[in-house]
Design an enzyme around this catalytic site. Structure first.
Site, PDB file in Angstrom:
ATOM      1  N   GLY A 180      -6.124  -1.526   7.925  1.00 15.62           N
ATOM      2  CA  GLY A 180      -5.145  -1.798   6.879  1.00 15.62           C
ATOM      3  C   GLY A 180      -5.147  -0.706   5.832  1.00 15.62           C
ATOM      4  N   CYS A 181      -4.722  -1.031   4.634  1.00 16.95           N
ATOM      5  CA  CYS A 181      -4.611  -0.058   3.557  1.00 16.95           C
ATOM      6  C   CYS A 181      -5.948   0.601   3.250  1.00 16.95           C
ATOM      7  CB  CYS A 181      -4.080  -0.745   2.299  1.00 16.95           C
ATOM      8  SG  CYS A 181      -3.989   0.340   0.865  1.00 16.95           S
ATOM      9  N   PHE A 182      -5.981   1.928   3.288  1.00 17.73           N
ATOM     10  CA  PHE A 182      -7.268   2.604   3.078  1.00 17.73           C
ATOM     11  C   PHE A 182      -7.798   2.471   1.660  1.00 17.73           C
ATOM     12  CE2 PHE A 182      -4.769   6.934   3.396  1.00 17.73           C
ATOM     13  CZ  PHE A 182      -4.037   6.634   2.249  1.00 17.73           C
ATOM     14  N   CYS A 238       0.835  -1.197   0.000  1.00 21.42           N
ATOM     15  CA  CYS A 238       0.000   0.000   0.000  1.00 21.42           C
ATOM     16  C   CYS A 238       0.871   1.248   0.000  1.00 21.42           C
ATOM     17  CB  CYS A 238      -0.897  -0.010   1.237  1.00 21.42           C
ATOM     18  SG  CYS A 238      -2.114   1.319   1.317  1.00 21.42           S
TER      19      CYS A 238
END
Length: 217
Positions: free
Chosen positions: A48-50, A19
């Site tokens: 986690g990754c947006f 990410c």
């Protein structure tokens, strides 16, 4: 020499599916400016990754918009590069704008816990660091109770007291740079999106088809 080369290749491959491995700032504007309605409420989640989290919530009935940003830390005006160091205290967070007449906060909490692994401390594969930790933010005591009740039930029935999600009082949300907004939709061929974001979204859709907008099926 072969060992060093293998390490370099492995590191490059990890970067491609990270990410934090994409900083192209082209295509910076959303197609339209979102304007919250009088009825609109906002919930905040980090898992986690947006890029992944935004796409998941935007597929849910009643969610009007999801915006990528940063929350949970004390550093003023965090940036993508700064939070990538893991030293700002912030986590990649999504602000979920929703119509409470169409979807409840309780359902959003179900989406949150049902779309990531809440037992992983400081990360969601393949992204690790405090900036990727699991946080459910609350603004009222009722929201806090809904989150804590969900954790209690999941710990008893599914995760055997292993949930690592932080339950945190919401203070401030910083919107991320424009090139992060709707990242998955705008960059369908990016390596991380194909390898991580899309599979995570599809897994969620398969698990909760009853929560999806018609356009998300």
């Amino acid at each position: 020499m072969k060992i060093i080369k293998s390490i370099v290749v492995a590191s490059f491959a990890l970067l491609l599916v990270s990410c934090f491995g994409f900083t192209n700032k082209e295509d910076t504007q959303k197609e339209a400016t979102y304007v919250p309605q009088e009825h609109t409420e906002v919930a905040y989640f980090a898992s986690g990754c947006f890029w992944c989290v935004e796409a998941i919530f935007e597929s849910v009935v009643g969610v009007e918009e999801a915006v990528s940003g940063y929350a949970g830390g004390n550093t003023l005006n965090p940036t993508y590069e700064k939070i990538g160091t893991g030293k700002t205290g912030h986590a990649e967070t999504v602000a979920v704008y929703y119509n409470p007449k169409e979807v409840s906060f309780e359902t959003l909490v179900t989406v949150f816990f049902g779309s990531h692994n809440p037992t992983t401390k400081n990360g969601q594969h393949p992204d690790y660091g405090t900036q990727y930790r699991s946080i459910a933010f609350y603004k009222t005591e009722n929201e806090k109770k809904i989150i804590e009740d969900a954790i209690k039930q999941l710990n008893a029935e599914v995760y055997k007291r292993k949930i690592a999600t932080e339950v945190t009082k919401f203070t401030k949300f910083y919107k991320a740079e424009e090139y992060h907004q709707d990242f998955e939709r705008r960059n369908p061929n990016q390596s991380y999106v194909k390898a991580v974001s899309v599979p995570r979204l599809n897994k969620f859709k398969k698990k909760y088809p009853q929560l999806l907008k018609k356009s998300a099926h």
